[in-house]
Each structure stands twice: as C-alpha cells, then as structure tokens.
Write a protein that holds these residues in place. Structure first.
Motif, PDB file in Angstrom:
ATOM      1  N   MET A 186       0.844  -1.186   0.000  1.00 28.74           N
ATOM      2  CA  MET A 186       0.000   0.000   0.000  1.00 28.74           C
ATOM      3  C   MET A 186       0.882   1.240   0.000  1.00 28.74           C
ATOM      4  SD  MET A 186      -3.207   0.612   2.458  1.00 28.74           S
ATOM      5  CE  MET A 186      -4.607   1.189   1.587  1.00 28.74           C
ATOM      6  N   SER A 187       0.486   2.270  -0.711  1.00 27.22           N
ATOM      7  CA  SER A 187       1.314   3.450  -0.899  1.00 27.22           C
ATOM      8  C   SER A 187       1.223   4.453   0.233  1.00 27.22           C
ATOM      9  CB  SER A 187       0.895   4.162  -2.189  1.00 27.22           C
ATOM     10  OG  SER A 187      -0.356   4.773  -2.005  1.00 27.22           O
TER      11      SER A 187
ATOM     12  N   GLY B 280       2.760  16.725 -13.088  1.00 26.54           N
ATOM     13  CA  GLY B 280       3.050  15.899 -11.921  1.00 26.54           C
ATOM     14  C   GLY B 280       1.790  15.367 -11.259  1.00 26.54           C
ATOM     15  N   LEU B 281       0.774  16.216 -11.145  1.00 24.31           N
ATOM     16  CA  LEU B 281      -0.489  15.794 -10.552  1.00 24.31           C
ATOM     17  C   LEU B 281      -1.174  14.719 -11.393  1.00 24.31           C
ATOM     18  CD1 LEU B 281      -1.771  19.281  -9.420  1.00 24.31           C
ATOM     19  CD2 LEU B 281      -1.210  17.377  -7.899  1.00 24.31           C
ATOM     20  N   LEU B 282      -1.133  14.879 -12.707  1.00 21.40           N
ATOM     21  CA  LEU B 282      -1.727  13.871 -13.589  1.00 21.40           C
ATOM     22  C   LEU B 282      -0.998  12.538 -13.459  1.00 21.40           C
ATOM     23  CD1 LEU B 282      -2.394  16.090 -16.712  1.00 21.40           C
ATOM     24  CD2 LEU B 282      -4.144  15.002 -15.280  1.00 21.40           C
ATOM     25  N   MET B 283       0.317  12.595 -13.337  1.00 19.29           N
ATOM     26  CA  MET B 283       1.093  11.367 -13.178  1.00 19.29           C
ATOM     27  C   MET B 283       0.780  10.709 -11.831  1.00 19.29           C
ATOM     28  SD  MET B 283       4.648  12.648 -14.938  1.00 19.29           S
ATOM     29  CE  MET B 283       5.545  11.151 -14.619  1.00 19.29           C
TER      30      MET B 283
ATOM     31  N   LEU C 198      -2.196   6.547  -8.514  1.00 14.92           N
ATOM     32  CA  LEU C 198      -3.266   6.250  -7.561  1.00 14.92           C
ATOM     33  C   LEU C 198      -4.336   5.370  -8.199  1.00 14.92           C
ATOM     34  CD1 LEU C 198      -4.532   6.601  -4.785  1.00 14.92           C
ATOM     35  CD2 LEU C 198      -5.487   8.778  -5.562  1.00 14.92           C
ATOM     36  N   GLU C 199      -4.691   5.672  -9.462  1.00 14.82           N
ATOM     37  CA  GLU C 199      -5.670   4.838 -10.170  1.00 14.82           C
ATOM     38  C   GLU C 199      -5.179   3.399 -10.265  1.00 14.82           C
ATOM     39  OE1 GLU C 199      -6.197   6.610 -13.992  1.00 14.82           O
ATOM     40  OE2 GLU C 199      -7.561   8.156 -13.250  1.00 14.82           O
ATOM     41  N   THR C 200      -3.931   3.219 -10.605  1.00 11.98           N
ATOM     42  CA  THR C 200      -3.349   1.888 -10.734  1.00 11.98           C
ATOM     43  C   THR C 200      -3.418   1.143  -9.411  1.00 11.98           C
ATOM     44  OG1 THR C 200      -1.861   2.634 -12.489  1.00 11.98           O
ATOM     45  CG2 THR C 200      -1.238   0.612 -11.321  1.00 11.98           C
ATOM     46  N   GLU C 201      -3.055   1.827  -8.336  1.00  9.11           N
ATOM     47  CA  GLU C 201      -3.091   1.195  -7.025  1.00  9.11           C
ATOM     48  C   GLU C 201      -4.519   0.827  -6.627  1.00  9.11           C
ATOM     49  OE1 GLU C 201      -1.989   2.350  -2.499  1.00  9.11           O
ATOM     50  OE2 GLU C 201      -0.488   2.747  -4.050  1.00  9.11           O
ATOM     51  N   MET C 202      -5.464   1.708  -6.925  1.00  5.37           N
ATOM     52  CA  MET C 202      -6.863   1.417  -6.600  1.00  5.37           C
ATOM     53  C   MET C 202      -7.353   0.194  -7.366  1.00  5.37           C
ATOM     54  SD  MET C 202      -8.564   5.212  -6.355  1.00  5.37           S
ATOM     55  CE  MET C 202     -10.192   4.609  -5.881  1.00  5.37           C
ATOM     56  N   LEU C 203      -7.008   0.123  -8.650  1.00  2.54           N
ATOM     57  CA  LEU C 203      -7.419  -1.028  -9.451  1.00  2.54           C
ATOM     58  C   LEU C 203      -6.809  -2.318  -8.918  1.00  2.54           C
ATOM     59  CD1 LEU C 203      -7.234   0.587 -12.990  1.00  2.54           C
ATOM     60  CD2 LEU C 203      -9.306  -0.135 -11.788  1.00  2.54           C
TER      61      LEU C 203
ATOM     62  N   SER D  46     -12.658   0.987  -7.840  1.00  2.00           N
ATOM     63  CA  SER D  46     -12.871   1.755  -9.072  1.00  2.00           C
ATOM     64  C   SER D  46     -12.520   3.211  -8.821  1.00  2.00           C
ATOM     65  CB  SER D  46     -14.337   1.647  -9.507  1.00  2.00           C
ATOM     66  OG  SER D  46     -14.563   2.477 -10.618  1.00  2.00           O
ATOM     67  N   PRO D  47     -11.526   3.736  -9.546  1.00  2.00           N
ATOM     68  CA  PRO D  47     -11.083   5.100  -9.299  1.00  2.00           C
ATOM     69  C   PRO D  47     -12.053   6.171  -9.818  1.00  2.00           C
ATOM     70  CG  PRO D  47      -9.788   4.130 -11.044  1.00  2.00           C
ATOM     71  CD  PRO D  47     -10.666   3.049 -10.503  1.00  2.00           C
ATOM     72  N   GLY D  48     -12.928   5.826 -10.733  1.00  2.00           N
ATOM     73  CA  GLY D  48     -13.807   6.837 -11.311  1.00  2.00           C
ATOM     74  C   GLY D  48     -13.040   7.730 -12.265  1.00  2.00           C
TER      75      GLY D  48
END
Length: 82
Positions: free
Chosen positions: A1-2, A57-60, A65-70, A75-77
């Motif tokens: 977990m991050s 940087g925020l987009l990256m 975060l999306e990857t970690e959620m998946l 579901s990151p939405g």
C-alpha cells in the motif's frame, strides 16, 4: 500500500488540484489528447512554466493512484467524478 489511507478523499483532493492547474494552463480535461500530451510530451519550454509542470506531476500521481486502486479491486472513477 502506498500510504493512501482513504482513496476516495485522496482522489477528490487530487482532482481538485488537477482542475485548478488545468484551468490555469488552459487544458481541457475532457480532451484526452490534451491530457495525454501533458503527461507524455513535456516540452523544453515547460521547465519555466511551473503551473504546467505542476499539472503534469499531478496527472502522473493520479495515474499511480488509479493503478493502485485497481490493484486493490477499487474503481477510481473518472477525473472530476464525485
């Protein structure tokens, strides 16, 4: 977990910052090509453009975060969704 303890809250805060910087930079977040360009194609002139670099940087970070959620089965939405 991050270290993200509350994915929903973290994602909402991150999205607010992304929307803010996208407005400053004139980037339409509904334009996938423009968002992809911000992430993948840093121009040499962007080094002096702190807002553009912050947006990138925020987009990256959001992608991470999306990857970690998946990976956690969440579901990151979409960007900006509630």
């Amino acid at each position: 977990m991050s270290g993200f303890e509350n994915y929903g809250r973290e994602m909402a805060e991150l999205d607010r910052e992304i929307v803010h910087y996208a407005a400053i930079c004139g980037v339409d977040l509904s334009d996938q090509a423009a968002v992809k360009t911000c992430i993948e194609d840093p121009h040499a002139t962007w080094a002096a453009d702190k807002a553009r670099q912050s947006l990138r940087g925020l987009l990256m970070l959001r992608l991470k975060l999306e990857t970690e959620m998946l990976e956690q089965g969440l579901s990151p939405g979409s960007l900006g969704s509630k």
